[in-house]
Design a protein around this motif. Structure first.
Motif, PDB file in Angstrom:
ATOM      1  N   ILE A  48     135.348-129.608 -59.180  1.00 20.50           N
ATOM      2  CA  ILE A  48     135.787-128.468 -60.013  1.00 20.50           C
ATOM      3  C   ILE A  48     136.784-127.647 -59.190  1.00 20.50           C
ATOM      4  N   LYS A  64     137.712-131.460 -62.855  1.00 27.03           N
ATOM      5  CA  LYS A  64     137.858-130.391 -63.863  1.00 27.03           C
ATOM      6  C   LYS A  64     138.839-129.363 -63.295  1.00 27.03           C
ATOM      7  N   GLU A 107     141.420-123.779 -66.086  1.00 24.70           N
ATOM      8  CA  GLU A 107     142.050-123.490 -67.379  1.00 24.70           C
ATOM      9  C   GLU A 107     143.081-122.364 -67.260  1.00 24.70           C
ATOM     10  N   LYS A 129     135.204-122.479 -69.017  1.00 24.16           N
ATOM     11  CA  LYS A 129     133.868-122.418 -68.419  1.00 24.16           C
ATOM     12  C   LYS A 129     132.808-123.120 -69.281  1.00 24.16           C
ATOM     13  N   THR A 139     130.366-125.798 -67.869  1.00 24.92           N
ATOM     14  CA  THR A 139     128.912-125.677 -68.037  1.00 24.92           C
ATOM     15  C   THR A 139     128.331-126.997 -68.549  1.00 24.92           C
ATOM     16  N   LEU A 190     128.325-129.432 -65.774  1.00 23.05           N
ATOM     17  CA  LEU A 190     127.296-129.121 -64.769  1.00 23.05           C
ATOM     18  C   LEU A 190     125.882-129.429 -65.254  1.00 23.05           C
ATOM     19  N   PHE A 209     132.769-128.034 -55.428  1.00 23.43           N
ATOM     20  CA  PHE A 209     133.268-126.885 -56.194  1.00 23.43           C
ATOM     21  C   PHE A 209     134.135-125.995 -55.323  1.00 23.43           C
ATOM     22  N   THR A 210     135.315-125.632 -55.806  1.00 24.90           N
ATOM     23  CA  THR A 210     136.132-124.612 -55.142  1.00 24.90           C
ATOM     24  C   THR A 210     136.322-123.476 -56.134  1.00 24.90           C
ATOM     25  N   VAL A 238     130.452-117.817 -59.172  1.00 24.17           N
ATOM     26  CA  VAL A 238     130.381-119.098 -59.896  1.00 24.17           C
ATOM     27  C   VAL A 238     129.767-120.177 -58.988  1.00 24.17           C
ATOM     28  N   ILE A 253     126.203-120.285 -59.624  1.00 25.00           N
ATOM     29  CA  ILE A 253     125.881-120.970 -60.896  1.00 25.00           C
ATOM     30  C   ILE A 253     125.898-122.490 -60.676  1.00 25.00           C
ATOM     31  N   GLU A 311     133.212-124.440 -51.743  1.00 27.93           N
ATOM     32  CA  GLU A 311     134.352-123.829 -51.034  1.00 27.93           C
ATOM     33  C   GLU A 311     134.630-122.516 -51.747  1.00 27.93           C
ATOM     34  N   GLU A 326     136.682-109.139 -53.018  1.00 26.09           N
ATOM     35  CA  GLU A 326     137.749-109.979 -52.440  1.00 26.09           C
ATOM     36  C   GLU A 326     139.033-109.593 -53.176  1.00 26.09           C
TER      37      GLU A 326
HETATM   38  P1  NAD Z   1     136.312-119.245 -60.493  1.00 26.83           P
HETATM   39  O1  NAD Z   1     135.016-119.346 -59.768  1.00 26.83           O
HETATM   40  O2  NAD Z   1     136.442-118.221 -61.540  1.00 26.83           O
HETATM   41  O3  NAD Z   1     136.671-120.645 -61.203  1.00 26.83           O
HETATM   42  C1  NAD Z   1     136.684-121.867 -60.519  1.00 26.83           C
HETATM   43  C2  NAD Z   1     136.362-122.988 -61.477  1.00 26.83           C
HETATM   44  O4  NAD Z   1     135.074-122.773 -62.010  1.00 26.83           O
HETATM   45  C3  NAD Z   1     137.313-123.116 -62.668  1.00 26.83           C
HETATM   46  O5  NAD Z   1     137.598-124.485 -62.880  1.00 26.83           O
HETATM   47  C4  NAD Z   1     136.535-122.518 -63.827  1.00 26.83           C
HETATM   48  O6  NAD Z   1     136.823-123.118 -65.062  1.00 26.83           O
HETATM   49  C5  NAD Z   1     135.092-122.798 -63.435  1.00 26.83           C
HETATM   50  N1  NAD Z   1     134.176-121.767 -63.935  1.00 26.83           N
HETATM   51  C6  NAD Z   1     134.459-120.468 -64.172  1.00 26.83           C
HETATM   52  N2  NAD Z   1     133.355-119.815 -64.616  1.00 26.83           N
HETATM   53  C7  NAD Z   1     132.366-120.734 -64.657  1.00 26.83           C
HETATM   54  C8  NAD Z   1     130.986-120.697 -65.058  1.00 26.83           C
HETATM   55  N3  NAD Z   1     130.416-119.563 -65.470  1.00 26.83           N
HETATM   56  N4  NAD Z   1     130.293-121.826 -64.970  1.00 26.83           N
HETATM   57  C9  NAD Z   1     130.848-122.968 -64.529  1.00 26.83           C
HETATM   58  N5  NAD Z   1     132.153-123.073 -64.157  1.00 26.83           N
HETATM   59  C10 NAD Z   1     132.892-121.974 -64.226  1.00 26.83           C
HETATM   60  O7  NAD Z   1     137.424-119.086 -59.354  1.00 26.83           O
HETATM   61  P2  NAD Z   1     138.984-118.898 -59.539  1.00 26.83           P
HETATM   62  O8  NAD Z   1     139.237-117.535 -60.088  1.00 26.83           O
HETATM   63  O9  NAD Z   1     139.565-120.083 -60.225  1.00 26.83           O
HETATM   64  O10 NAD Z   1     139.467-118.967 -58.017  1.00 26.83           O
HETATM   65  C11 NAD Z   1     139.478-117.870 -57.175  1.00 26.83           C
HETATM   66  C12 NAD Z   1     138.315-117.897 -56.206  1.00 26.83           C
HETATM   67  O11 NAD Z   1     138.257-119.145 -55.558  1.00 26.83           O
HETATM   68  C13 NAD Z   1     138.448-116.875 -55.092  1.00 26.83           C
HETATM   69  O12 NAD Z   1     137.196-116.322 -54.830  1.00 26.83           O
HETATM   70  C14 NAD Z   1     138.917-117.693 -53.912  1.00 26.83           C
HETATM   71  O13 NAD Z   1     138.627-117.149 -52.655  1.00 26.83           O
HETATM   72  C15 NAD Z   1     138.193-118.971 -54.149  1.00 26.83           C
HETATM   73  N6  NAD Z   1     138.872-120.068 -53.494  1.00 26.83           N
HETATM   74  C16 NAD Z   1     138.267-120.664 -52.437  1.00 26.83           C
HETATM   75  C17 NAD Z   1     138.909-121.689 -51.775  1.00 26.83           C
HETATM   76  C18 NAD Z   1     138.295-122.376 -50.597  1.00 26.83           C
HETATM   77  O14 NAD Z   1     138.813-123.403 -50.206  1.00 26.83           O
HETATM   78  N7  NAD Z   1     137.220-121.850 -50.021  1.00 26.83           N
HETATM   79  C19 NAD Z   1     140.167-122.106 -52.223  1.00 26.83           C
HETATM   80  C20 NAD Z   1     140.740-121.471 -53.314  1.00 26.83           C
HETATM   81  C21 NAD Z   1     140.076-120.458 -53.953  1.00 26.83           C
END
Ligand code: NAD
Length: 456
Positions: free
Chosen positions: A117, A144, A147, A176, A180, A183, A192-193, A198, A201, A216, A339
């Motif tokens: 993801i 995935k 979006e 999401k 879901t 998942l 997952f990144t 999230v 979750i 990540e 953040e």
């Molecule tokens: P996010 O957690 O909102 O979304 C990430 C993914 O999870 C997306 O594909 C999204 O569709 C899915 N998602 C969103 N809500 C969900 C839910 N309730 N249940 C299941 N899946 C869900 O993160 P974002 O806004 O896309 O990215 C920003 C965050 O990611 C920041 O916190 C950033 O620090 C972190 N990030 C970490 C790394 C790393 O390598 N550690 C790299 C890039 C970004």
């Protein structure tokens, strides 16, 4: 909604991938190498469209998009292809004296069918880099994309469709709700990144099936500028790492802690460097925009929580915010709790290194930490006392560009790591095998209760 993949449901898709995995086809070195080559060829074929999608979704300049997204992925494929034979080789390990006559080794085997993801900030690279590890380790995979970057998500689908069949690797686009639904299935590994909330979750969903996860995540990564630091270099490197991608980088310096004797010099230097590299951002054509209005509103809300030392300009139509430094931050400000993930940089001061140690260690473990100093003892104190995913001394971000370093967080910034060999290991189960000889048999290990009883 789910993108139609021959109208398969998610359950059918996973069943199909599991069936293919069981044929053993994904496991040979030759297969893995050809799949990595197909992936590279497909990316090359679509390269211009991917660059265009990155511009549409985030206004990424061609240079940024190539170096941080596509070029990064090419390098990772090239290195993996070159090293994979060696990584796959079972690793011999030594035994103790009771293991006389035995050989022990660790065999790396694929988990099976895995889920990746991805987030939106480096939407191409952060979907592809884990996938390279999944393929190298011999898995089948569902990706995935985010979006929030829909043009890039479509390109990921196109790249994967050209390179692979859906029984092996496939992209499932969606929000999401789709995440879901994905998942809720049983996977053999989830990578997952994304954000820390999230991540929780994801881990909860994985726990239902005892699926291992790599998370990540994000967090507030400090940059510490000590009194003996080279201020010009510190300011230039922090400006580069903070405002690349408009601060929407998981390992961007979130805030600066500068020794109070160097406050003015640092502020003047970073103002100069920011302007040289990015102009005022809002009027700079190639400066990355904020991903959407929700994040734009969140970020502009921080601008009143301190004094704007420079920057502060915003353009709602273009979703752009200038590189901004905030000083004299209000107590209890959200900008020092959340953040930031945008182009706003709070600069705080300290007098003693102890204050830095206390400040950082009383907060969740950061994903990255950067220290600018010329003194070994200062470096050792910081490294010994503070826990964080990874980081640099006298630089920012560069640790993640060295594939020989594992990249990942700790505590609230994540678990597990990847890049280079670490990606291969992340997507592999390390199976322990002990092989014994039949040429002799040491009697000492077997009980002989009968003989013992006779002696009593
Ligand atoms: P996010 O957690 O909102 O979304 C990430 C993914 O999870 C997306 O594909 C999204 O569709 C899915 N998602 C969103 N809500 C969900 C839910 N309730 N249940 C299941 N899946 C869900 O993160 P974002 O806004 O896309 O990215 C920003 C965050 O990611 C920041 O916190 C950033 O620090 C972190 N990030 C970490 C790394 C790393 O390598 N550690 C790299 C890039 C970004």
């Amino acid at each position: 909604m789910l993108a139609p993949i021959e109208q398969l449901t998610i359950e059918e898709l996973i069943r199909k991938q599991r069936r293919f995995f069981r044929t053993q086809a994904t496991k040979s070195l030759a297969f893995r190498l050809s799949m990595l080559t197909f992936l590279k060829e497909s990316i090359k074929h679509h390269e211009a469209e991917i660059l265009q999608a990155l511009e549409q979704d985030l206004n990424k300049s061609e240079l940024d998009a190539f170096t941080t997204e596509i070029g990064f992925v090419y390098d990772e494929i090239t290195r993996t292809t070159r090293e994979l034979k060696r990584w796959m080789r079972p690793k011999r390990v030594r035994g103790a004296s009771i293991h006389l006559g035995t050989q022990s080794e660790v065999m790396y085997e694929p988990y099976g069918t895995v889920l990746v993801i991805a987030p939106w900030n480096y939407p191409f690279q952060l979907a592809m880099a884990p996938l390279i590890g999944a393929i190298a380790a011999g898995n089948t995979a569902v990706v995935k994309p985010s979006e929030l970057t829909p043009n890039v998500a479509q390109m990921i689908t196109k790249v994967l469709e050209r390179a692979f069949t859906d029984r092996y690797v496939v992209s499932v686009e969606g929000d999401k709700d789709v995440a879901t639904e994905l998942l809720a299935q049983k996977w053999d590994h989830i990578f997952f990144t994304g954000s820390t909330p999230v991540g929780k979750i994801v881990m909860e969903a994985a726990a239902k099936h005892l699926t291992p996860v790599t998370l990540e995540l994000g967090g507030k990564s400090p940059a510490i500028v000590h009194e003996d630091a080279n201020i010009e270099i510190a300011a230039k490197r922090i400006a580069w790492g903070k405002w690349m991608n408009a601060g929407q980088t998981c390992v961007a310096p979130d805030y600066v802690l500068v020794h109070e004797s160097k406050r003015e010099a640092f502020l003047e230097a970073i103002k100069r460097e920011a302007f040289t590299m990015f102009g005022n951002g809002v009027g700079t054509k190639r400066f990355t925009r904020i991903v959407n209005e929700i994040h734009f509103n969140r970020l502009t809300g921080y601008l009143t929580e301190g004094d704007v030392f420079f920057g502060g300009q915003t353009d709602r139509d273009q979703l752009k915010i200038a590189p901004t430094v905030l000083t004299d931050i209000e107590e209890d400000a959200n900008v020092m709790k959340d953040e930031i993930f945008g182009p706003i940089l709070p600069v705080l001061t300290y007098r003693q290194l102890d204050e830095v140690i206390e400040f950082v260690s009383s907060r969740p473990h950061p994903l990255a930490l950067y220290l600018f100093t010329e003194t070994k003892a200062v470096e050792q104190t910081v490294m010994k006392h503070l826990t964080f995913g990874g980081g640099c001394v006298n630089d920012v971000l560069m640790h993640l560009t060295n594939p020989n370093l594992p990249f990942g967080g700790v505590g609230e910034s994540g678990m597990g790591s990847y890049h280079g060999r670490y990606s291969f290991e992340t997507f592999s189960h390390a199976k322990s095998i002990l092989r014994n000889t039949t040429k002799f048999d040491l009697p000492i290990r077997y009980p002989n209760f009968k003989a013992a009883e006779k002696l009593i």
